[in-house]
Write a protein that holds these residues in place. Structure first.
Motif, PDB file in Angstrom:
ATOM      1  N   PHE A   1     -21.365  28.794  -5.032  1.00 33.19           N
ATOM      2  CA  PHE A   1     -21.220  28.554  -6.469  1.00 33.19           C
ATOM      3  C   PHE A   1     -22.344  29.247  -7.233  1.00 33.19           C
ATOM      4  CE2 PHE A   1     -21.694  26.157 -10.383  1.00 33.19           C
ATOM      5  CZ  PHE A   1     -20.403  25.849 -10.756  1.00 33.19           C
ATOM      6  N   LEU A   2     -23.590  29.071  -6.751  1.00 30.89           N
ATOM      7  CA  LEU A   2     -24.751  29.664  -7.415  1.00 30.89           C
ATOM      8  C   LEU A   2     -24.749  31.183  -7.313  1.00 30.89           C
ATOM      9  CD1 LEU A   2     -27.662  27.214  -6.507  1.00 30.89           C
ATOM     10  CD2 LEU A   2     -26.712  27.670  -8.774  1.00 30.89           C
ATOM     11  N   ILE A   3     -24.295  31.708  -6.176  1.00 32.81           N
ATOM     12  CA  ILE A   3     -24.211  33.165  -6.017  1.00 32.81           C
ATOM     13  C   ILE A   3     -23.279  33.754  -7.078  1.00 32.81           C
ATOM     14  CG2 ILE A   3     -23.322  35.009  -4.523  1.00 32.81           C
ATOM     15  CD1 ILE A   3     -24.416  33.384  -2.136  1.00 32.81           C
ATOM     16  N   ALA A   4     -22.117  33.130  -7.247  1.00 29.64           N
ATOM     17  CA  ALA A   4     -21.160  33.593  -8.259  1.00 29.64           C
ATOM     18  C   ALA A   4     -21.771  33.520  -9.653  1.00 29.64           C
ATOM     19  CB  ALA A   4     -19.881  32.755  -8.191  1.00 29.64           C
ATOM     20  N   ALA A   5     -22.472  32.412  -9.933  1.00 28.62           N
ATOM     21  CA  ALA A   5     -23.084  32.233 -11.256  1.00 28.62           C
ATOM     22  C   ALA A   5     -24.134  33.307 -11.533  1.00 28.62           C
ATOM     23  CB  ALA A   5     -23.703  30.837 -11.357  1.00 28.62           C
ATOM     24  N   ILE A   6     -24.962  33.608 -10.529  1.00 31.03           N
ATOM     25  CA  ILE A   6     -26.013  34.609 -10.710  1.00 31.03           C
ATOM     26  C   ILE A   6     -25.405  35.988 -10.958  1.00 31.03           C
ATOM     27  CG2 ILE A   6     -27.881  35.850  -9.539  1.00 31.03           C
ATOM     28  CD1 ILE A   6     -28.524  33.143  -8.124  1.00 31.03           C
ATOM     29  N   ILE A   7     -24.372  36.345 -10.189  1.00 26.53           N
ATOM     30  CA  ILE A   7     -23.712  37.646 -10.357  1.00 26.53           C
ATOM     31  C   ILE A   7     -23.145  37.786 -11.766  1.00 26.53           C
ATOM     32  CG2 ILE A   7     -21.749  39.065  -9.626  1.00 26.53           C
ATOM     33  CD1 ILE A   7     -22.181  37.945  -6.787  1.00 26.53           C
ATOM     34  N   VAL A   8     -22.455  36.736 -12.235  1.00 21.07           N
ATOM     35  CA  VAL A   8     -21.819  36.806 -13.554  1.00 21.07           C
ATOM     36  C   VAL A   8     -22.853  36.829 -14.665  1.00 21.07           C
ATOM     37  CG1 VAL A   8     -20.312  35.579 -15.167  1.00 21.07           C
ATOM     38  CG2 VAL A   8     -19.676  35.766 -12.780  1.00 21.07           C
ATOM     39  N   ARG A   9     -23.967  36.121 -14.494  1.00 22.30           N
ATOM     40  CA  ARG A   9     -25.003  36.113 -15.528  1.00 22.30           C
ATOM     41  C   ARG A   9     -25.579  37.512 -15.749  1.00 22.30           C
ATOM     42  NH1 ARG A   9     -25.591  30.938 -16.999  1.00 22.30           N
ATOM     43  NH2 ARG A   9     -25.793  29.291 -15.418  1.00 22.30           N
ATOM     44  N   LEU A  10     -25.508  38.373 -14.743  1.00 25.16           N
ATOM     45  CA  LEU A  10     -25.975  39.752 -14.911  1.00 25.16           C
ATOM     46  C   LEU A  10     -25.198  40.473 -16.013  1.00 25.16           C
ATOM     47  CD1 LEU A  10     -26.327  40.814 -11.155  1.00 25.16           C
ATOM     48  CD2 LEU A  10     -28.201  40.449 -12.775  1.00 25.16           C
TER      49      LEU A  10
END
Length: 394
Positions: free
Chosen positions: A53-62
């Motif tokens: 979940f956090l990996i997806a969030a970090i990628i999208v925040r880029l």
């Protein structure tokens, strides 16, 4: 006369943020149990539902800042909350760990978009002279969700099956989606587009926000020790029954102190809030490392809540204040990228520390990280004062 903070659009934004984080923390609490009990998974798989979940969030925040710029805040708000809600309705129909991982990744995408746009909108709505106070109130919605989400989901788990709880959480988001139509959005003029449509680092990061975002990274690195290991630490001490009280005290102190610290930020500047908060946070972590009774555990919770509770909105406010108004979304996503990265790295790295040195030493390490954070903030603050001096002399 001060402009009001609690306008109807701001209230709707706060309600939306509360519902979103209530669902986030509820799922964070019960999904590991769901993996172990209903999907017959193991402890490693139970931890992965948060990591993915956090990996997806970090990628999208880029790319969140650029997405807001290209599509507009209102479209991202409505589409993000709607899809975050729709995919919550999918949880009751997931019957394998692989499908759950896919769903968690997709859910993380829309969580990142929703949290970024809501924070950006709140920053736009709050009067400039009351930014610290207003964003402090906004952050209270997250603090409240930290307690209400896990408490409610664990209580319901005693009387309802997982699938009913998932559906209930989806309905909560549906109410939030309805409230989102009451949020008035003022779109900024689009900034210049990169040549030939290419993405540049400026499309991803707001460089003016990076120094304070790095301070936020160090703080979340230490805070991940609370999020990930306080329950198992308390269990090792024979204090597991007091963990729920730990979070109640932690959140209560945060909520009670927030109006005071927000006004202090606006009146006396960020350092008047951040330095004492970092010191109190460090003391709380060091005290936690020597805890052996419920009383000490709860005193530690109060100190950590008082210290950490004022830091996140203060950092967010500084990140936003450093950026031009049309780059608020970029500043917000830059801050959250670094913050989420601290949680993700901390959860993994501190797990290694605890396996080699034990949980007591883990919190000594966390307290030491905050001491380093004080030095990092002193550097950022010195650079900030230098720029202000140059501006006043120009």
């Amino acid at each position: 006369m001060n402009k009001p903070i609690w306008t109807r659009p701001f209230i709707m934004t706060v309600i939306n943020n509360f519902f979103m984080f209530l669902v986030f923390y509820s799922l964070l609490t019960i999904l590991p149990v769901y993996v172990l009990d209903d999907l017959n998974g193991n402890e490693g798989q139970a931890g992965l539902v948060t990591t993915i979940f956090l990996i997806a969030a970090i990628i999208v925040r880029l790319f969140a800042g650029k997405i807001l710029e290209v599509f507009g805040k209102r479209k991202v708000l409505l589409a993000g909350i709607f899809l975050f809600c729709i995919f919550t309705f999918v949880y009751p129909f997931v019957n394998s760990f692989f499908l759950l991982m896919v769903l968690r990744f997709v859910h993380g995408i829309f969580f990142a978009l929703c949290s970024t746009v809501l924070m950006t909108l709140a920053a736009d709505m709050v009067p400039a002279e009351r930014k610290g106070e207003g964003l402090g109130y906004f952050a209270m919605s997250m603090n409240l969700a930290v307690v209400v989400g896990p408490f409610l989901s664990l209580a319901l788990l005693q009387i309802l099956p997982f699938k009913m709880i998932f559906l209930g959480l989806a309905v909560v988001l549906l109410i939030g989606f309805a409230c989102s139509f009451g949020i008035e959005v003022v779109e900024e003029e689009k900034t210049k587009v990169s040549p030939k449509g290419r993405m540049t680092l400026e499309d991803i990061f707001e460089f003016k926000a990076l120094p304070i975002a790095f301070v936020g990274f160090l703080t979340s690195l230490a805070y991940s020790g609370i999020m990930s290991f306080i329950s198992v630490y308390a269990k090792s001490l024979g204090l597991f029954e007091s963990v729920s009280l730990f979070f109640v005290v932690f959140a209560a102190i945060m909520l009670l102190s927030r109006p005071f610290t927000g006004r202090l930020f606006d009146r006396s500047g960020p350092s008047a809030v951040i330095y004492p908060s970092l010191v109190i946070f460090a003391i709380g972590l060091f005290m936690l490392s020597v805890t052996h009774t419920t009383g000490l555990l709860l005193v530690s919770a109060g100190l950590i809540g008082l210290g950490y509770g004022a830091l996140l909105p203060s950092y967010q406010t500084m990140a936003i204040q450093k950026a031009p108004k049309e780059r608020t979304g970029h500043a917000t996503s830059t801050f959250f990228i670094m913050y989420d990265l601290g949680i993700a790295i901390g959860s993994f790295a501190l797990g290694i520390v605890s396996s080699h040195l034990g949980y007591s030493s883990l919190y000594v390490v966390c307290g030491s990280i905050i001491i380093i954070t004080i030095a990092a903030y002193a550097w950022v603050s010195k650079k900030r004062r230098g720029r202000q001096l140059e501006t006043s002399e120009a």
